[in-house]
Design an enzyme around this catalytic site. Structure first.
Site, PDB file in Angstrom:
ATOM      1  N   ARG A 178       0.832  -1.220   0.000  1.00  0.00           N
ATOM      2  CA  ARG A 178       0.000   0.000   0.000  1.00  0.00           C
ATOM      3  C   ARG A 178       0.859   1.259   0.000  1.00  0.00           C
ATOM      4  NH1 ARG A 178      -1.891   2.010   4.360  1.00  0.00           N
ATOM      5  NH2 ARG A 178      -2.092   0.008   5.421  1.00  0.00           N
ATOM      6  N   TYR A 217     -19.195  12.661 -15.930  1.00  0.00           N
ATOM      7  CA  TYR A 217     -19.467  11.230 -15.737  1.00  0.00           C
ATOM      8  C   TYR A 217     -20.376  11.064 -14.514  1.00  0.00           C
ATOM      9  CZ  TYR A 217     -18.529   6.343 -14.521  1.00  0.00           C
ATOM     10  OH  TYR A 217     -18.657   5.030 -14.195  1.00  0.00           O
ATOM     11  N   ASP A 248     -10.453  15.685 -15.972  1.00  0.00           N
ATOM     12  CA  ASP A 248     -10.577  14.265 -16.318  1.00  0.00           C
ATOM     13  C   ASP A 248     -10.354  14.150 -17.824  1.00  0.00           C
ATOM     14  OD1 ASP A 248     -11.479  11.739 -17.115  1.00  0.00           O
ATOM     15  OD2 ASP A 248     -13.040  11.655 -15.573  1.00  0.00           O
ATOM     16  N   LYS A 252      -9.725   2.558 -19.493  1.00  0.00           N
ATOM     17  CA  LYS A 252     -10.199   2.855 -20.856  1.00  0.00           C
ATOM     18  C   LYS A 252      -9.023   2.845 -21.830  1.00  0.00           C
ATOM     19  CE  LYS A 252     -13.808   3.779 -18.255  1.00  0.00           C
ATOM     20  NZ  LYS A 252     -14.724   2.725 -17.864  1.00  0.00           N
TER      21      LYS A 252
END
Ligand SMILES: Cc1ncc(COP(=O)(O)O)c(C=O)c1O
Length: 403
Positions: free
Chosen positions: A56, A109, A182, A207
């Site tokens: 992490r 979005y 974005d 994407k």
């Protein structure tokens, strides 16, 4: 003499030493890294010495993706997270706290909108939504109260509005807001918003960056100081990207430009075809001269990209019949893939929005979002033509060709 299980653990976890450099980034599939001694472990854990201790806090494969994303955007630094939403949450969350305000594009979005209203709203962060094409309205919203973040999408989901990043960024900065963009629909192959004044850029690497619909990931890039705040928030919230997922995105990046060329060439042909086809009310593709933001797109984007929106005159019923009649595209809810993907946003990607919010976001009932894949253009055009005919043959009224 050690017992069997002690020997089994040692024998199966000793990483081989490799002196030659592999020509792809290895998948460091481990949660932990051992240090030589207690002092080194302490120094690596606190960050005093570069190195790895726990997944992490850092992983070499994930860091390689973060560095690659930064390089593509010519950013000082990058960070890779478990999904695009994790990246957006980290970017925005690293900048806002209770009592702060966000001004965001209303063409957003659906899940990002829900993050701002349903999640950050509960923590005392207020968001005002604006039309990014109306610069006076953006300025008024920024001036109405101190604003911490101006949040934009380069090419909006799903209406394909193209934001004038230099002008909007300058407005945001004039009012003291950090500008987050974005860039998922454009990808760094088409647009690098940091070059147009953005402070942080987020992308769903699910994407175009990865490009094959086989992984979820997200990236944030920007200045070292801003990305350090993102990294610190991630340590405490934990949307950690898996090493295999980072590898899959790295696997996609070398072919990004080639894929985008093909996506864009086919999308441009499909958009031109749809624009002259009866039953189609509107086609939104950045490189069509009819697109409301065509001039902005021509200035900011390297090409029109692979995303377009099409509104069928027959409304939601026609849209559904059309989707059902398609033979090649996948009926799913993502984008930026080898596969062409057609979605009906009101029932999928923007399902969280009320009817009023859908109208405000410019999403008509018959709107479809098309992510053009890498299939042969002739096959796709023929499939779209037969599906339109099938949709209208099912008794729906065809409208005249759109102008
Ligand atoms: C523009 C945009 N940003 C962010 C996201 C979120 O990405 P992810 O699904 O990887 O969390 C999506 C997902 O569709 C998107 O379309």
């Amino acid at each position: 003499m050690d017992g069997f299980t002690t020997r089994a653990i040692r024998a199966a976890t000793r990483a081989p030493r490799v002196d030659q450099r592999p020509t792809s980034v290895p998948i460091y599939q481990t949660a932990t890294f051992s240090s030589a001694d207690a002092e080194e472990l302490g120094a690596v854990t606190t960050g005093a010495t570069a190195g790895y201790v726990y997944g992490r806090l850092g992983n070499p494969t994930v860091d390689a993706l973060a560095a690659a994303a930064a390089e593509l955007h010519r950013a000082e630094a990058g960070f890779a997270a478990a999904s695009g939403m994790a990246a957006i949450h980290l970017a925005v969350g690293s900048l806002v706290g209770a009592g702060d305000r966000i001004v965001a594009t209303r063409y957003l979005y659906g899940t990002t909108r829900a993050l701002f209203t349903a999640v950050l709203g509960r923590f005392g962060v207020e968001t005002a939504f604006v039309d990014p094409a109306d610069h006076a309205a953006v300025e008024a919203a920024l001036a109405a109260a101190p604003t911490r973040v101006l949040y934009l999408e380069t090419i909006s989901n799903p209406t394909i509005a193209v934001a004038d990043l230099p002008a909007l960024g300058a407005l945001g900065h004039r009012h003291g807001a950090a500008v987050i963009v974005d860039n998922t629909f454009a990808s760094p192959a088409l647009c690098r918003p940091l070059e147009h004044g953005a402070d942080l850029v987020v992308e769903s690497a699910t994407k175009y960056l990865s490009g094959h619909s086989d992984v979820l990931a997200g990236v944030v890039v920007g200045s070292s100081a801003l990305v350090e705040a993102v990294r610190a928030l991630h340590v405490e919230t934990g949307g950690t990207l898996a090493p295999l997922s980072a590898f899959l995105v790295l696997r996609g990046i070398p072919t990004l430009a080639l894929r985008m060329e093909r996506h864009a060439a086919t999308a441009a042909r499909l958009a031109a075809f749809l624009e002259t086809t009866p039953g189609v009310a509107r086609v939104l593709y950045p490189m069509l001269p009819s697109h409301p933001d065509h001039a902005v797109a021509a200035r900011l984007l390297g090409s029109g990209g692979g995303m377009l929106a099409v509104e069928l005159a027959g409304g939601a019923a026609a849209a559904r019949a059309f989707v059902d009649a398609l033979r090649i595209p996948e009926r799913t809810a993502s984008l930026g893939s080898i596969h062409t993907i057609v979605v009906h946003p009101p029932s999928t990607t923007h399902r969280q929005l009320s009817a009023a919010e859908l109208a405000e976001a410019g999403i008509a009932p018959g709107l479809l979002r098309v992510s053009v894949g890498l299939e042969d253009a002739e096959d796709l055009l023929a499939d779209v033509a037969q599906a339109l005919e099938a949709a209208y043959a099912a008794g729906l009224e065809a409208a005249p060709a759109a102008g």
